[in-house]
Design a protein around this motif. Structure first.
Motif, PDB file in Angstrom:
ATOM      1  N   UNK A   1      11.067 -14.816  -8.335  1.00 12.05           N
ATOM      2  CA  UNK A   1      12.374 -15.444  -8.463  1.00 12.05           C
ATOM      3  C   UNK A   1      12.389 -16.148  -9.821  1.00 12.05           C
ATOM      4  N   UNK A   2      13.266 -15.720 -10.727  1.00 12.59           N
ATOM      5  CA  UNK A   2      13.220 -16.188 -12.114  1.00 12.59           C
ATOM      6  C   UNK A   2      13.841 -17.571 -12.278  1.00 12.59           C
ATOM      7  N   UNK A   3      13.913 -18.021 -13.522  1.00  9.24           N
ATOM      8  CA  UNK A   3      14.386 -19.372 -13.808  1.00  9.24           C
ATOM      9  C   UNK A   3      15.848 -19.565 -13.436  1.00  9.24           C
ATOM     10  N   UNK A   4      16.590 -18.469 -13.332  1.00 12.29           N
ATOM     11  CA  UNK A   4      17.991 -18.559 -12.948  1.00 12.29           C
ATOM     12  C   UNK A   4      18.179 -18.479 -11.429  1.00 12.29           C
ATOM     13  N   UNK A   5      17.083 -18.399 -10.705  1.00  8.56           N
ATOM     14  CA  UNK A   5      17.168 -18.322  -9.248  1.00  8.56           C
ATOM     15  C   UNK A   5      17.516 -16.946  -8.725  1.00  8.56           C
ATOM     16  N   UNK A   6      17.280 -15.913  -9.556  1.00  4.29           N
ATOM     17  CA  UNK A   6      17.566 -14.534  -9.171  1.00  4.29           C
ATOM     18  C   UNK A   6      16.260 -13.769  -8.954  1.00  4.29           C
ATOM     19  N   UNK A   7      16.313 -12.848  -8.030  1.00  7.06           N
ATOM     20  CA  UNK A   7      15.145 -11.984  -7.820  1.00  7.06           C
ATOM     21  C   UNK A   7      15.037 -10.998  -8.977  1.00  7.06           C
ATOM     22  N   UNK A   8      13.854 -10.924  -9.582  1.00  5.23           N
ATOM     23  CA  UNK A   8      13.632 -10.106 -10.777  1.00  5.23           C
ATOM     24  C   UNK A   8      13.257  -8.685 -10.357  1.00  5.23           C
ATOM     25  N   UNK A   9      14.262  -7.822 -10.193  1.00  2.22           N
ATOM     26  CA  UNK A   9      13.999  -6.461  -9.737  1.00  2.22           C
ATOM     27  C   UNK A   9      13.286  -5.624 -10.799  1.00  2.22           C
ATOM     28  N   UNK A  10      13.519  -5.911 -12.051  1.00  2.00           N
ATOM     29  CA  UNK A  10      12.828  -5.167 -13.105  1.00  2.00           C
ATOM     30  C   UNK A  10      11.326  -5.455 -13.062  1.00  2.00           C
ATOM     31  N   UNK A  11      10.977  -6.710 -12.858  1.00  2.00           N
ATOM     32  CA  UNK A  11       9.555  -7.065 -12.746  1.00  2.00           C
ATOM     33  C   UNK A  11       8.973  -6.462 -11.469  1.00  2.00           C
ATOM     34  N   UNK A  12       9.745  -6.487 -10.401  1.00  2.00           N
ATOM     35  CA  UNK A  12       9.262  -5.898  -9.150  1.00  2.00           C
ATOM     36  C   UNK A  12       8.975  -4.420  -9.332  1.00  2.00           C
ATOM     37  N   UNK A  13       9.811  -3.733 -10.114  1.00  2.00           N
ATOM     38  CA  UNK A  13       9.600  -2.307 -10.336  1.00  2.00           C
ATOM     39  C   UNK A  13       8.269  -2.042 -11.030  1.00  2.00           C
ATOM     40  N   UNK A  14       7.864  -2.944 -11.906  1.00  2.00           N
ATOM     41  CA  UNK A  14       6.578  -2.774 -12.589  1.00  2.00           C
ATOM     42  C   UNK A  14       5.429  -2.767 -11.584  1.00  2.00           C
ATOM     43  N   UNK A  15       5.517  -3.647 -10.608  1.00  2.00           N
ATOM     44  CA  UNK A  15       4.469  -3.672  -9.585  1.00  2.00           C
ATOM     45  C   UNK A  15       4.585  -2.476  -8.643  1.00  2.00           C
ATOM     46  N   UNK A  16       5.786  -2.055  -8.347  1.00  2.00           N
ATOM     47  CA  UNK A  16       5.971  -0.876  -7.500  1.00  2.00           C
ATOM     48  C   UNK A  16       5.341   0.354  -8.128  1.00  2.00           C
ATOM     49  N   UNK A  17       5.397   0.452  -9.437  1.00  2.00           N
ATOM     50  CA  UNK A  17       4.823   1.611 -10.120  1.00  2.00           C
ATOM     51  C   UNK A  17       3.298   1.629 -10.038  1.00  2.00           C
ATOM     52  N   UNK A  18       2.696   0.514  -9.658  1.00  2.00           N
ATOM     53  CA  UNK A  18       1.233   0.447  -9.506  1.00  2.00           C
ATOM     54  C   UNK A  18       0.807   0.628  -8.045  1.00  2.00           C
ATOM     55  N   UNK A  19       1.732   0.981  -7.184  1.00  2.00           N
ATOM     56  CA  UNK A  19       1.462   1.033  -5.739  1.00  2.00           C
ATOM     57  C   UNK A  19       0.276   1.942  -5.417  1.00  2.00           C
ATOM     58  N   UNK A  20      -0.516   1.506  -4.460  1.00  2.00           N
ATOM     59  CA  UNK A  20      -1.647   2.281  -3.957  1.00  2.00           C
ATOM     60  C   UNK A  20      -1.114   3.292  -2.935  1.00  2.00           C
ATOM     61  N   UNK A  21      -1.149   4.559  -3.296  1.00  2.00           N
ATOM     62  CA  UNK A  21      -0.599   5.610  -2.428  1.00  2.00           C
ATOM     63  C   UNK A  21      -1.677   6.296  -1.586  1.00  2.00           C
ATOM     64  N   UNK A  22      -2.820   5.647  -1.447  1.00  2.00           N
ATOM     65  CA  UNK A  22      -3.866   6.193  -0.579  1.00  2.00           C
ATOM     66  C   UNK A  22      -3.297   6.421   0.820  1.00  2.00           C
ATOM     67  N   UNK A  23      -3.455   7.614   1.380  1.00  2.00           N
ATOM     68  CA  UNK A  23      -2.913   7.867   2.730  1.00  2.00           C
ATOM     69  C   UNK A  23      -3.589   6.966   3.763  1.00  2.00           C
ATOM     70  N   UNK A  24      -2.794   6.389   4.621  1.00  2.00           N
ATOM     71  CA  UNK A  24      -3.313   5.522   5.675  1.00  2.00           C
ATOM     72  C   UNK A  24      -2.947   6.116   7.025  1.00  2.00           C
ATOM     73  N   UNK A  25      -3.949   6.337   7.857  1.00  2.00           N
ATOM     74  CA  UNK A  25      -3.748   6.811   9.230  1.00  2.00           C
ATOM     75  C   UNK A  25      -4.375   5.781  10.156  1.00  2.00           C
ATOM     76  N   UNK A  26      -3.585   5.047  10.879  1.00  2.00           N
ATOM     77  CA  UNK A  26      -4.131   4.122  11.870  1.00  2.00           C
ATOM     78  C   UNK A  26      -3.952   4.743  13.246  1.00  2.00           C
ATOM     79  N   UNK A  27      -5.055   5.209  13.813  1.00  2.00           N
ATOM     80  CA  UNK A  27      -5.031   5.926  15.092  1.00  2.00           C
ATOM     81  C   UNK A  27      -5.102   4.904  16.227  1.00  2.00           C
ATOM     82  N   UNK A  28      -3.981   4.690  16.895  1.00  2.00           N
ATOM     83  CA  UNK A  28      -3.934   3.688  17.962  1.00  2.00           C
ATOM     84  C   UNK A  28      -4.335   4.316  19.299  1.00  2.00           C
TER      85      UNK A  28
END
Length: 635
Positions: free
Chosen positions: A608-635
């Motif tokens: 949340x930036x200095x203007x009180x807005x959610x910084x979607x551009x900054x969020x996108x930078x972190x989204x581009x680093x997402x760990x896409x390792x497949x996850x299978x949780x067998x319940x």
């Protein structure tokens, strides 16, 4: 054959996948000759063998214990579908899930579903519903197939609390491109092992049919106490001439045990026969023998002495074990454990218990907190009491600090000094710090059953969020580390990323860049009232909206539930199971509304930036680093 089945409940031509419903289907196969089968021939059969007598026999002498068992979800783990068990969701209802139509109906004393059956190439067929598993959080239904004794799983499941149907694949945390495939024989081969009492799988590879036998459907008395024939004979008043002779034979030895009176290990092993990650060892008992006679473990045994169910232990000191190596070779990447070896999947509480110091160095066992047969509470309606108890089967007072103070009594007078939180706050509740919600299952999180303490070093190297971060969702690793250093003297780590001036919160980091298991835990945490109180909620909405477009269906479903708990929500309701295009359109509209109307306090830890807005551009930078390792949780 069971008594009510012996009367010959007849399966009709149109009920049993003999041919299609509808006369003008170009893909219809010719009708096959009519066959008459009893329902018990189409599903597994309850068959008492090897000294089992069934729970109704126990009722004669143990009425109070039988009453609590009857109220439990253990009993309903598998149920035969009949008038008294069928939920309203399958009584003369029609639903559409992902564009596929399902027509449920009751006809006389039987229940049916008509749908495009994947086991017959998508032909629209009318199938008799035979069994259901679950009943606590969701109903999973099994219908007749073309193979005797081999029920097929309906490809949708019913969420009880949500009162909605979802695809079966969406109920598991698994990659979007992963489909479990056809489930023919899965109940016989897998579910029966922990959803019934004394199963014998008995497969036939040539016919693809099963002749599975169980002592009882669901988890019954003898699953936890041992087979009861000898016990009944020894405590009955039989006076027939053969009784004295029969009592001297090994076949009627009293094998019943009370888990509460066993040693801590043997008591825990009663639960561990199902509530654990384990591998069957067919060198101890051959597959052929196992299929015919079932698991050799009996209550009172030690799992490690029997050797058949080899419990997987994933902590560092066990990584070189043969069992862990075998399990690692068989499992998909991203399975039942966090990287530090702590279980992260529900139903495997035994694995957590045996790694806990309270068990290893103390006397803690499952029954230290859980109670299978609660005594009546004076002045309380018994049905009301059991309805409350059945959710977690906890003993009286064991939902709170008393569970820990029964052993750590010295902490009772110094809780605030120990926790550095107000004594009446969520931060001073023992389980919030030592049993955080890091275990995922059934579209929610539950408390870890591996008792632990927040640790700077472990948090630095593990992919698991620690307890502090799951309450203070708006705080980062170094904020937590500074407090653990100041309060408990834990050594501070070096800042590993000197170029990153923002201590991004663990929650934000996991939701944007983490793997699917991390994301699932965080979206659930955002719906947890103590975390909302500690962290505030205004900043959460953009993250949960992002989660509603997650590629994993299960994460979207959990995110939708958490969104509904937010006060002063700006966005309009969004269906987690809607097509991607609709969800993206709703997301864009929601973000526009938030950007226009929501003014927050600056909080760089959650972007949340200095203007009180959610910084979607900054969020996108972190989204581009997402760990896409497949996850299978067998319940």
């Amino acid at each position: 054959m069971e008594g009510d089945e012996a009367t010959g409940i007849q399966s009709r031509l149109e009920s049993q996948a003999i041919g299609p419903v509808g006369k003008n289907d170009r893909n219809s196969a010719p009708l096959e000759p009519e066959v008459t089968l009893t329902t018990s021939q189409l599903r597994p059969v309850a068959d008492l063998q090897a000294g089992f007598v069934a729970s109704e026999t126990c009722l004669q002498c143990h009425a109070e214990e039988h009453q609590s068992w009857d109220a439990s979800f253990h009993r309903t783990m598998t149920q035969i579908i009949r008038e008294e068990t069928a939920p309203e969701s399958i009584v003369n209802k029609q639903v559409v899930v992902n564009g596929k139509r399902y027509a449920f109906e009751r006809h006389e004393d039987a229940f049916f579903v008509t749908y495009a059956d994947p086991f017959r190439g998508g032909m629209v067929l009318r199938r008799e519903l035979l069994m259901m598993t679950g009943s606590h959080h969701m109903h999973v239904f099994w219908h007749a197939s073309d193979h005797l004794g081999t029920p097929a799983q309906l490809d949708i499941v019913y969420l009880i609390e949500e009162e909605r149907w979802i695809p079966r694949d969406s109920s598991f945390l698994q990659p979007p491109d992963h489909h479990a495939g056809l489930e023919l024989g899965t109940w016989n081969r897998t579910c029966s092992r922990c959803h019934s009492t004394h199963p014998r799988e008995r497969s036939n590879e040539q016919t693809l049919e099963w002749d599975t036998r169980v002592a009882e459907f669901g988890i019954a008395c003898e699953a936890c106490h041992g087979e009861g024939k000898g016990h009944v004979l020894r405590h009955s008043n039989r006076e027939d001439e053969d009784s004295e002779e029969s009592l001297t034979t090994e076949a009627v030895t009293d094998l019943v045990v009370n888990p509460a009176k066993l040693s801590k290990r043997r008591s825990a092993d009663v639960c561990g026969q199902c509530h654990s990650v384990f591998l069957p060892d067919y060198d101890v008992v051959s597959l052929q023998e196992y299929e015919q006679t079932g698991n050799p473990f009996r209550p009172g045994d030690r799992l490690d002495e029997i050797g058949f169910s080899r419990v997987v232990r994933a902590t560092d000191e066990h990584r070189d074990s043969e069992t862990f190596q075998r399990w690692s070779e068989m499992e998909d990447v991203g399975g039942a454990f966090w990287s530090d070896g702590m279980p992260r999947i529900a139903g495997r509480e035994y694995n957590g218990l045996i790694e806990s110091a309270c068990f290893q160095q103390g006397e803690m066992t499952c029954l230290s907190c859980h109670q299978m047969h609660p005594p009546e509470v004076p002045g309380t309606d018994r049905e009301t009491q059991l309805a409350s108890w059945r959710n977690d089967q906890l003993g009286q007072g064991m939902a709170g600090d008393d569970a820990c103070l029964q052993c750590h009594a010295e902490m009772g007078e110094q809780i605030e000094m120990h926790t550095h939180h107000a004594v009446d706050s969520h931060g001073s509740r023992c389980m919030n710090c030592h049993m955080p919600h890091t275990t995922y299952g059934l579209l929610k999180t539950i408390r870890s059953h591996q008792i632990s303490s927040p640790s700077i070093e472990q948090s630095r190297v593990s992919d698991r969020a620690n307890a502090c971060s799951l309450c203070h969702l708006d705080r980062g690793f170094h904020w937590v580390a500074n407090h653990l250093h100041d309060w408990y003297g834990q050594p501070l780590p070096d800042r590993e990323a000197p170029g990153n001036e923002v201590d991004l919160s663990t929650s934000a980091l996991h939701l944007l860049s983490g793997d699917a298991a991390q994301r699932a835990v965080q979206v659930a945490a955002m719906g947890w009232a103590p975390a909302q109180e500690a962290s505030g909620t205004e900043w959460m909405e953009p993250y949960l909206l992002l989660a509603l477009n997650d590629p994993y269906d299960a994460i979207r479903i959990v995110a939708e539930k958490s969104l509904r708990t937010l006060p002063n929500r700006v966005s309009k309701p969004m269906d987690a199971m809607a097509p991607a295009g609709q969800r993206m359109h709703a997301f864009n509209a929601a973000i526009e509304a938030i950007d226009k109307s929501l003014q927050m306090e600056p909080k760089p830890e959650v972007l949340v930036d200095e203007e009180g807005r959610f910084d979607f551009l900054r969020a996108r930078e972190f989204l581009e680093r997402r760990n896409h390792q497949p996850i299978h949780l067998r319940e």
